[in-house]
Design an enzyme around this catalytic site. Sequence first.
Site, PDB file in Angstrom:
ATOM      1  N   HIS A   6     117.166  52.169  57.646  1.00  6.30           N
ATOM      2  CA  HIS A   6     116.372  53.202  58.329  1.00  6.30           C
ATOM      3  C   HIS A   6     116.170  54.391  57.374  1.00  6.30           C
ATOM      4  O   HIS A   6     116.945  55.355  57.401  1.00  6.30           O
ATOM      5  CB  HIS A   6     117.083  53.670  59.596  1.00  6.30           C
ATOM      6  N   CYS A  35     113.727  47.877  60.054  1.00  6.52           N
ATOM      7  CA  CYS A  35     114.794  47.166  60.766  1.00  6.52           C
ATOM      8  C   CYS A  35     114.219  45.983  61.550  1.00  6.52           C
ATOM      9  O   CYS A  35     113.902  44.954  60.965  1.00  6.52           O
ATOM     10  CB  CYS A  35     115.549  48.141  61.674  1.00  6.52           C
ATOM     11  N   GLU A  47     114.213  56.791  57.473  1.00  5.69           N
ATOM     12  CA  GLU A  47     113.860  58.055  58.129  1.00  5.69           C
ATOM     13  C   GLU A  47     115.051  58.976  58.326  1.00  5.69           C
ATOM     14  O   GLU A  47     114.886  60.196  58.452  1.00  5.69           O
ATOM     15  CB  GLU A  47     113.207  57.785  59.490  1.00  5.69           C
TER      16      GLU A  47
END
Length: 585
Positions: A526, A400, A528
Site C-alpha cells: 500500500h 493489493c 499510499e
Amino acid sequence: MKYILVTGGVISGIGKGIISSSIGTILRSYGFRVTSIKIDPYINIDAGTFSPYEHGEVFVLDDGGEVDLDLGNYERFLDITLHRDNNITTGKIYQYVIDKERRGDYLGKTVQVVPHITDAIQEWVERVARVSVDNDKTEPDICIIELGGTIGDIESMSFVEAFRQFQFRVKRENFCLVHVSLVPQPNATQEHKTKPTQHSVKELRGYGLSPDLIICRSATPMTLSSKEKVAMFCQVDKDHVICMPDVKTLFRVPLLLQENGMFNFLSTRLNLTLKNNYDQSLMIKWRELIERSERQLDEVVIALVGKYTALEDAYASVLKALYHAALFCNRKLNIRFVHATDLEANTKKEDPVKYHEAWQQLCSAHGVLVPGGFGSRGVEGKIAAIEWARTKSKPFLGICLGLQCAVIEFARHVLQYKRANSSEFDKVEHQVVIEMPEHNPGIMGGTMRLGRRTTYFVTDDSILKKLYGNVDSIDERHRHRYEVNPAYIEQYEKAGMKFVGRSDDNERMEILELENHPYFVAVQYHPEYISRPLKPSAPYLGLIWAACGELKNVLTHVTKQQPTAPDIVSKSPGPFSHVSLFRHT
C-alpha cells in the site's frame, strides 16, 4: 515534556485530528520535536477488524500496527513515523491491566477503574510520549494527545478522569487543554449558536478539566459578539477563542491557526523556550502549497473502482496519495467513484441505467485505480474494469486486491484459464491467488502480513524502478493475507506479465508490470500510507503522469536520484480546491 490535550464537544467528526495535526505543524515550524497520540474509547484492541463503513480506512504503520486513520494525518502533516502504541484504545488499556492482574502484580488488591485503569492510561501516555518519531532518535519535546469521541460519552469517562489527574501529575505549566466544539448556524437565521459549546464546556469543567483554548468550528467566520459570548460563559479570555470556519484547502488550517496567534498562546501557556536557529521554511512551503492548490487549471480524471465508494474515508490515504501526485504533476484532480458491482453483468440485467452510467464514468476517465479490499463482493466488476484498461491501453494502477484481480483477469483472458480465481473467493482448479501459509484463519485481528517490508527489483527494465529513482530495493507497508501463486509465475511472464518486484526470499510477488502498455502496474503493498504532500508516492505519480500523457517524456529524464517534489511543483498549483476539510476525526 509538554502535553497538549485536544478534546471535542457537541458532535463527533468535528475535526480534532486536523486541528491536532495543524498544531503540531506549527510547533515543528518553530523547531520543536513533536509526537502524537490518538485515543479511541472503543473496546476493540485496534482498528484492524473494522468495516470501512464503520470507521473509515484502517491505517497501517511501519511496525504493522492497524490504527485509526487520524494517525495517517499526523504522519503526513508532521512527516514523522508513529508506532502502534501511539494509538490507545479502551481494549488495549483493559487488556494491559488484566494481564497485570493475572500475573499478580496488584498483590491481591481489588482492581478498579480508579486508580488502576486511570493509572495505566497515564503511564501509557508518559511512556509513549518519550519514544522518538524522528530519524535522529531524539526524544520529543511536545506530545499532542487527541481524545476521540465527544465529551459526555460514557465510554470515554475513564480517559477524562485520567487526564484530570494527569494535569496535576505533570504540573500545570506542562499541560494545556484545547477544546474543539461545534457552533451551528441554522439556515433560518444564519446566526451562530453558542449554547451547545457553552454546555459542552460546562460538562467538561464538571469533570475537572478547564479548557485553556476553545476552537469553534463553524460553517462561516463567527462575529466578534459570538466569540465574546463564548469567552464570557466558558470563562476564557476572548483572545483564547479561535473561530475555524470551513475551508476548501486542507493546507490552510495551520496558517489560519497561526494567524490567530496559536504559537504565541502555546509559548506563553507552556513556557516554551524558542529553539536556536529555528527554520520557518516549513510554513513557507505550506503557504506555497496553498497558493498552488488554488491555481490548478488542467484536469486529470481518475476512476476509482471499489466497493466502499459510498464513504470517501474508506479510501482516505488513497485519495490523499492521488492528490499529492496530481499536485506534483500540476493537475487538478477529479476522482470518479465507480462502485464495482455496478460494472457487473448482474447489474446490467437488474438496473441497466446504473450499469451503463458506471461504464460511461469508467470509459471517459484518463486512468483507472483499483484499490485494496476484502471479500468477493464487487470483484467481478473490478476484473471487468481491469480487462478494459488492459485491452484499451488505459493507464491502470492496482493496489493489493487490485494486483490480485489483475492476476485473475490475465489468467482468464490471456492464459485462457476461464475459471481462474483466488482461493479467497472460490475453490477452483486454477487458484492463481492463494492464502499465505503463515496466515492464521482462526483469529481475525493482527494475523495478516502487516507493516514495513522490503521489495527487491529483479530487473532494470521496470517503469516503477525508474520512478523510484533507479534504486535496487524499496520499503513499503503491507496489509494482506493472500498472495500470487508462485506456481504460475513462469506462465505469466512468458505471456508478457512481468513480476519486476519480489520479496527478499523471491517467493512473494510484490510488483507486476505489463509489456507493451502505457502504464499497467499493480503492487501488493500500500504505497499510499507513506505518501507525503512534498514527496508523493511513485506508483501514484506514474498513474497521474500516464493519465496526462507525459509518462514517456518523464522517464527519459529520470536520473539516479528521484527528483524531489519542490523541484517540479514550485511553479505549480495544487489539487485540493474541492476537498472537504473535516471529513473525519
